[in-house]
Write a protein that holds these residues in place. Sequence first.
Motif, short mmCIF file in Angstrom:
data_model
loop_
_atom_site.label_atom_id
_atom_site.label_comp_id
_atom_site.label_asym_id
_atom_site.label_seq_id
_atom_site.Cartn_x
_atom_site.Cartn_y
_atom_site.Cartn_z
N UNK A 70 0.79 -1.23 0.00
CA UNK A 70 0.00 0.00 0.00
C UNK A 70 0.81 1.27 0.00
N UNK A 71 2.13 1.12 0.02
CA UNK A 71 3.00 2.29 -0.02
C UNK A 71 3.73 2.36 -1.36
N UNK A 72 4.05 3.57 -1.75
CA UNK A 72 4.86 3.80 -2.94
C UNK A 72 6.26 4.19 -2.48
N UNK A 73 7.26 3.56 -3.08
CA UNK A 73 8.66 3.87 -2.74
C UNK A 73 9.33 4.45 -3.96
N UNK A 74 9.87 5.66 -3.82
CA UNK A 74 10.60 6.27 -4.92
C UNK A 74 12.09 6.25 -4.60
N UNK A 75 12.87 5.93 -5.61
CA UNK A 75 14.33 5.88 -5.47
C UNK A 75 14.92 7.12 -6.11
N UNK A 76 15.60 7.91 -5.29
CA UNK A 76 16.17 9.18 -5.74
C UNK A 76 17.69 9.10 -5.78
N UNK A 77 18.30 9.85 -6.68
CA UNK A 77 19.76 10.00 -6.73
C UNK A 77 20.06 11.49 -6.65
N UNK A 78 20.68 11.92 -5.54
CA UNK A 78 21.04 13.32 -5.38
C UNK A 78 22.20 13.68 -6.30
N UNK A 79 22.41 14.97 -6.56
CA UNK A 79 23.47 15.37 -7.50
C UNK A 79 24.89 14.97 -7.10
N UNK A 80 25.10 14.53 -5.83
CA UNK A 80 26.43 14.05 -5.44
C UNK A 80 26.49 12.52 -5.46
N UNK A 81 25.49 11.87 -6.08
CA UNK A 81 25.37 10.42 -6.23
C UNK A 81 24.83 9.71 -4.98
N UNK A 82 24.48 10.45 -3.93
CA UNK A 82 23.84 9.83 -2.78
C UNK A 82 22.48 9.28 -3.20
N UNK A 83 22.21 8.02 -2.83
CA UNK A 83 20.94 7.39 -3.18
C UNK A 83 20.03 7.34 -1.95
N UNK A 121 18.42 26.36 6.34
CA UNK A 121 18.44 25.30 5.35
C UNK A 121 19.85 25.16 4.79
N UNK A 122 20.21 23.95 4.44
CA UNK A 122 21.56 23.67 3.96
C UNK A 122 21.74 24.09 2.51
N UNK A 123 22.98 24.00 2.01
CA UNK A 123 23.31 24.35 0.63
C UNK A 123 23.88 23.17 -0.13
N UNK A 124 23.68 21.97 0.36
CA UNK A 124 24.26 20.80 -0.28
C UNK A 124 23.48 20.33 -1.50
N UNK A 125 23.87 19.20 -2.08
CA UNK A 125 23.19 18.65 -3.25
C UNK A 125 21.70 18.42 -2.95
N UNK A 126 20.83 18.85 -3.87
CA UNK A 126 19.41 18.85 -3.56
C UNK A 126 18.57 18.46 -4.77
N UNK A 127 17.49 17.72 -4.50
CA UNK A 127 16.41 17.53 -5.46
C UNK A 127 15.20 18.28 -4.92
N UNK A 128 14.48 18.91 -5.85
CA UNK A 128 13.34 19.72 -5.41
C UNK A 128 12.15 19.49 -6.32
N UNK A 129 10.98 19.40 -5.69
CA UNK A 129 9.73 19.34 -6.42
C UNK A 129 8.91 20.55 -6.01
N UNK A 130 8.53 21.37 -6.98
CA UNK A 130 7.82 22.60 -6.71
C UNK A 130 6.61 22.66 -7.63
N UNK A 190 17.43 11.54 8.19
CA UNK A 190 18.02 10.23 8.44
C UNK A 190 19.34 10.13 7.69
N UNK A 191 20.37 9.69 8.42
CA UNK A 191 21.68 9.34 7.84
C UNK A 191 22.21 10.41 6.88
N UNK A 192 22.16 11.67 7.32
CA UNK A 192 22.75 12.74 6.52
C UNK A 192 21.88 13.23 5.38
N UNK A 193 20.60 12.88 5.37
CA UNK A 193 19.66 13.37 4.36
C UNK A 193 18.46 14.00 5.07
N UNK A 194 18.07 15.17 4.62
CA UNK A 194 16.89 15.85 5.15
C UNK A 194 15.82 15.92 4.07
#
Length: 309
Positions: free
Chosen positions: A91-104, A234-243, A279-283
Motif C-alpha cells: 500500500x506504499x509507494x517507494x521512490x528511489x532518488x539519486x542526489x546530485x552528489x550520487x547519494x541514493x 536550510x543547507x546548501x548541499x546537493x538537492x532535489x526539489x519538487x515545486x 536520516x543518515x545525513x539526508x533531510x
Amino acid sequence: MGDIDTERLRSAMRGLADQAHPSDLSGRVRATSRRRRTRRIATVAAGCAAALAVAAGSLSALTPPDVEDKVVPMPPSDSGLHVPPTRQEGGKEIMSLVLPDRTRVDVSYPAGLRLAAMGWTALRSPSGGDGCCFATRRLNDGARRIGTAKDAKGRVLPIWTARETTGEESDTVATYAQVGRWYVHLTGKPPGWKALRKLAGGLVLEETREGFLVIDAERPGFLARNDSAEGDVWAQGPKLESNVVLKRGLTRVIEVQRVDRCVTVEQVGMELTGRQTCRDGVAVRFLAAKTDQDWIRQVWKGLRIEKVY
C-alpha cells in the motif's frame, strides 16, 4: 537549279506569322528570359548558401553565447521535471532518488499521495556565489544552441541560451549546458567563451541510468558544503526539489537534500510552512501554503526515509 517559287515562299511565311501573334512571341521571349534568370539566381543562391554554411561552421567556436542560431526542439509534453522510478509495497509507494552528489535515497509514503509524480529538478550551489548549478528538463520557448564546451571529464556539452522570466519588466538571457535530457543553468548573463568554457571545464556533469543528474566539481571547495538543516536554517548541499503550483496561491514543495547535520522539526518555513525529517545525513522538507496544511499532515504522518546509500 530550278527557279524558286518566290510567291509560294512569301505565302508560307505569311501563314507562320499569322499563327504567332506578336504579343505571344513577346510573352514567350519574356518567359524564356525569366527561366534563364531564375536558374542563374538559384545557382548563385546555392553557392552563397554553401559558402555561408562553411563560414558558420568555421566561426561557430567563436560565436558569443548571446548570438542565436538554432531553435531548441522542445517536446510540448515535457514538463521540465524528472519523474523518478517507483515501486509498490504494502500500500506504499517507494521512490528511489539519486542526489546530485550520487547519494541514493529511498523514500516511502502512502501511494495516494503520488509524490514521485510531482516531478523533480536538481540543484547544487557553488561556494560564495549563485547561478550555477540548478537544472531543469525544459528551456523556455525560443532557446538557442550556440556551440559546445567540455566538462572536466572531457564530455562535449551543447551550450544553449534561453530567456528566463524574472518577474521584472524585462527577461534575462541565461546560459545552459545540456547533459542528456537535462539543461544545467551555468550563469544568468552570457559571459565570454573563455570564461564559459572555464566554468564548464571545472564541472563533472552526467546523467545516471535512472535519469538523474550528477553535478560535481574538479576543484575542491568550488561547490558549497552541505551544512546543517535546523528549523528555518536550510543547507546548501546537493538537492532535489519538487515545486508544484496547483493553482494561484496554492503551492506544494518537497526538498530532499544532503546535509552534515539535521534536526527533525515540526514547523519550518515562512510564506510556505511545513515540516522536516532526517536520516543518515539526508533531510526531507515539505512545505505548502497555510491553507493547505492537511496535505502537510498527511505527508508528515506517512513519509519515511527508508534507506540512504
